[in-house]
Scaffold this motif. Structure first.
Motif, short mmCIF file in Angstrom:
data_model
loop_
_atom_site.label_atom_id
_atom_site.label_comp_id
_atom_site.label_asym_id
_atom_site.label_seq_id
_atom_site.Cartn_x
_atom_site.Cartn_y
_atom_site.Cartn_z
N ASN A 173 0.81 -1.23 0.00
CA ASN A 173 0.00 0.00 0.00
C ASN A 173 0.84 1.28 0.00
O ASN A 173 0.36 2.36 0.34
CB ASN A 173 -0.96 0.01 1.21
N LEU A 174 2.12 1.18 -0.39
CA LEU A 174 2.98 2.37 -0.41
C LEU A 174 2.49 3.36 -1.46
O LEU A 174 2.20 2.98 -2.60
CB LEU A 174 4.42 1.95 -0.73
N GLN A 175 2.41 4.62 -1.06
CA GLN A 175 1.91 5.67 -1.94
C GLN A 175 2.83 6.89 -1.90
O GLN A 175 3.53 7.13 -0.92
CB GLN A 175 0.51 6.11 -1.49
N ASP A 176 2.80 7.64 -2.98
CA ASP A 176 3.53 8.91 -3.08
C ASP A 176 2.84 9.74 -4.15
O ASP A 176 2.14 9.20 -5.01
CB ASP A 176 4.99 8.65 -3.45
N HIS A 177 3.02 11.05 -4.09
CA HIS A 177 2.51 11.92 -5.14
C HIS A 177 3.57 12.02 -6.25
O HIS A 177 4.63 12.61 -6.04
CB HIS A 177 2.26 13.33 -4.60
N TYR B 28 1.78 17.77 -8.92
CA TYR B 28 1.72 16.34 -8.68
C TYR B 28 0.29 15.88 -8.46
O TYR B 28 -0.61 16.67 -8.14
CB TYR B 28 2.61 15.91 -7.51
N VAL B 29 0.10 14.60 -8.68
CA VAL B 29 -1.21 13.96 -8.59
C VAL B 29 -1.54 13.75 -7.11
O VAL B 29 -0.81 13.07 -6.39
CB VAL B 29 -1.21 12.62 -9.34
N LEU B 30 -2.66 14.30 -6.67
CA LEU B 30 -2.96 14.32 -5.24
C LEU B 30 -3.59 13.04 -4.70
O LEU B 30 -3.41 12.71 -3.53
CB LEU B 30 -3.89 15.50 -4.91
N GLN B 31 -4.35 12.35 -5.53
CA GLN B 31 -4.98 11.10 -5.06
C GLN B 31 -4.55 9.95 -5.98
O GLN B 31 -5.36 9.42 -6.75
CB GLN B 31 -6.50 11.23 -5.04
N PRO B 32 -3.28 9.58 -5.94
CA PRO B 32 -2.79 8.54 -6.85
C PRO B 32 -3.45 7.18 -6.58
O PRO B 32 -3.70 6.82 -5.42
CB PRO B 32 -1.29 8.49 -6.56
N ARG B 33 -3.71 6.46 -7.64
CA ARG B 33 -4.26 5.12 -7.51
C ARG B 33 -3.17 4.05 -7.54
O ARG B 33 -3.41 2.91 -7.13
CB ARG B 33 -5.26 4.86 -8.64
N SER B 34 -2.00 4.40 -8.03
CA SER B 34 -0.90 3.44 -8.09
C SER B 34 -0.41 3.11 -6.68
O SER B 34 -0.39 3.98 -5.80
CB SER B 34 0.25 4.01 -8.92
N ARG B 35 0.01 1.87 -6.50
CA ARG B 35 0.50 1.43 -5.20
C ARG B 35 1.85 0.74 -5.38
O ARG B 35 2.06 -0.01 -6.33
CB ARG B 35 -0.48 0.46 -4.53
N GLY B 36 2.74 1.00 -4.43
CA GLY B 36 4.04 0.36 -4.44
C GLY B 36 4.26 -0.47 -3.21
O GLY B 36 3.30 -0.86 -2.51
N SER B 37 5.52 -0.74 -2.88
CA SER B 37 5.82 -1.61 -1.75
C SER B 37 7.21 -1.35 -1.20
O SER B 37 8.08 -0.82 -1.90
CB SER B 37 5.70 -3.09 -2.15
N VAL B 38 7.38 -1.71 0.05
CA VAL B 38 8.69 -1.75 0.70
C VAL B 38 8.94 -3.20 1.08
O VAL B 38 8.13 -3.81 1.78
CB VAL B 38 8.74 -0.87 1.96
#
Length: 528
Positions: A283-287, A371-381
């Motif tokens: 569920n990692l997120q960033d703008h 930058y995109v304020l409500q990104p749908r993309s999700r990353g990970s650590v």
């Protein structure tokens, strides 16, 4: 033995250390991997860019980003008292009320969090319906007054957007100057605001240069931490709770190193699985952020900050180029009229922003972007090694969801429109880093090749997935996470102020005191 052991002296950790140590009957230990915040480049606002890739920076990079041309993107994080609040752009933004309401978590709505924002705040405007006064965190108007920042705001008005004097007030929409976390023209990090005034207390111990390797556990309960200071092994015990405040990259890393995480990943690394928690680090997120850069012949960029007259101005008045937080102006807009809230944020820097902040400006320039304020993309650590000193494997997966790229494309098109306005004409003489054209194909290509982090990592220990509504780690007693990683979804804006508010509320949860009523802070400020 301490009552509370806090790992990470950043935006959240400094708040927790100060608030929990207000009770003289408890003993608190705050642990920071980096040194004390003595560098002058921390406290003089314009010096922040000199801190990248130094001993005060965790110096992370993302893994190859598959939707950004396979690039590895630089991810600076503060490794010093104050954490990233000692390196950041000092913008004071809370986000949109809909962000918090959308979490649908009892106690975490906008109206329930607003008193904690106000309790933290010492706004030079004074107390009001939307702002607090007398709190630890200084919030001020910027003192740089760069002509490019004023020109940017005028250009957005010429392009048809409204002026907004307070992004933390009634509405986010529009453009103007940002308020900043500065006191008298100097950075007010969480260490300056919260920690240093509390360090005189005998019940607060601050350990610097100690890198925590894991949380120690016994019979399903956190009992302390194990780590290392230089060549010395260190073990510190906690009688009540261990609190991870290490940020969206390091908090999940520490959970996994402690055996709390996805069994399918921990087992092959030889880490004993204490709690099989497959959502740790997910569920990692960033703008995702883009920058347009225009060179020009006007000698007004931050390249002049080192001149003797400006050094003297800062020394005598705490104003001028050296007081610049960098992103002095900006604002919020909606890429579509049918949206319920802004989906793009913009910032304007009176300097050339090159190579993700690592390149040295080679000419006077204006840089601005969004930058995109409500990104749908999700990353990970995830872990790349069982060695606790190895850097975590970070993948933000920017633009994995094509909706984010579509929104960013609309943002670039708006930014190109700003450049065509009369107000910006003196500062857009020579395009330095812009799309080849305003076609969707060229803009998308530009975004994939140039997108950077906005430094707003969040979500990797989210409430409802890894932690509960009181920030307790699911499946383990005596262990909480308190930092931006607990946000279920990113807020619409810069994350420093929300992280501080989360920590203010967490301190009350840990102390088990009644939550602040909505009007408590305003009433107290009025009475004082």
């Amino acid at each position: 033995m301490y009552d509370y052991v806090i790992v990470g002296a950043g935006s959240a950790g400094c708040v927790l250390a100060a608030r929990l140590s207000e009770d003289p009957d408890v003993k608190v230990c705050l642990i920071e991997a980096g040194p004390a915040d003595t560098s002058g480049n921390i406290h003089v606002p314009a010096g922040a860019a000199k801190l990248f890739r130094t001993e005060l920076d965790w110096d992370y990079d993302s893994h190859t980003e598959p939707f950004c041309e396979g690039r590895r993107i630089y991810l600076p994080r503060g490794r010093v008292l104050g954490g990233t609040s000692s390196l950041n752009g000092m913008i004071y933004i809370r986000g949109n009320r809909r962000d918090y309401d959308s979490w649908s978590l009892p106690g975490w709505s906008h109206d329930e969090l607003l008193p904690y924002f106000k309790r933290a705040e010492d706004n030079e405007w004074g107390a009001s319906e939307y702002h607090g006064a007398g709190g630890p965190l200084a919030v001020s108007d910027g003192r740089s007054h760069n002509p490019m920042s004023e020109a940017f705001i005028k250009a957005t008005a010429e392009a048809g957007y409204s002026h907004n004097p307070d992004f933390n007030g009634e509405t986010q929409d529009g453009f103007g100057y940002y308020q900043v976390t500065q006191r008298d023209g100097m950075r007010c990090s969480s260490a300056v605001a919260y920690l240093h005034p509390a360090m005189r207390r005998p019940n607060l111990t601050v350990e610097t240069n100690v890198q925590v390797h894991r949380v120690t556990l016994s019979e399903g309960r956190a009992t302390g931490i194990a780590g290392r200071r230089l060549e010395e092994d260190v073990e510190i015990r906690a009688e009540r709770e261990v609190i991870l405040a290490a940020g969206a990259y390091n908090s999940p890393q520490l959970l996994m190193l402690s055996g709390i995480g996805p069994a399918e990943q921990l087992g092959p690394l030889g880490i004993p699985v204490i709690v099989d928690q497959p959502l740790v680090g997910r569920n990692l997120q960033d703008h995702p952020q883009f920058w347009l850069v225009y060179a020009h012949s006007q000698p007004v960029s931050l390249l002049v900050a080192g001149e003797e007259r400006y050094q003297r101005q800062y020394a005598e008045e705490r104003s001028g180029p050296l007081a610049s937080n960098g992103p002095e102006a900006g604002g919020f807009l909606r890429s579509s009229e049918d949206l319920a809230q802004p989906d793009l944020q913009f910032t304007s820097l009176p300097v050339m922003f090159a190579d993700g902040g690592l390149g040295f400006p080679t000419a006077h320039a204006l840089s601005y972007g969004g930058y995109v304020l409500q990104p749908r993309s999700r990353g990970s650590v995830t872990l790349g090694s069982d060695d606790p000193t190895a850097k975590p494997r970070i993948s933000h997966n920017y633009y994995a969801d094509d909706t984010d790229l579509t929104t960013a494309t609309a943002g670039v098109r708006a930014a190109l429109d700003f450049a065509r306005q009369t107000a910006l004409a003196p500062y857009t003489e020579k395009p330095y880093s812009v799309p080849a054209s305003d076609s969707d194909a060229d803009i998308r290509d530009f975004l994939r090749r140039n997108t950077q982090t906005s430094y707003h990592a969040a979500g990797s220990c989210a409430m409802g997935k890894v932690t509960d509504g009181e920030l307790r780690v699911l499946g383990v007693d005596g262990l909480r996470v308190v930092d931006a990683s607990v946000m279920p979804t990113l807020i619409s804006g810069n994350t420093n102020a929300p992280t501080i508010a989360i920590a203010e509320k967490a301190a009350d949860l840990i102390r088990d005191v009644a939550p602040l009523p909505r009007d408590a802070v305003a009433a107290a400020a009025h009475h004082s």
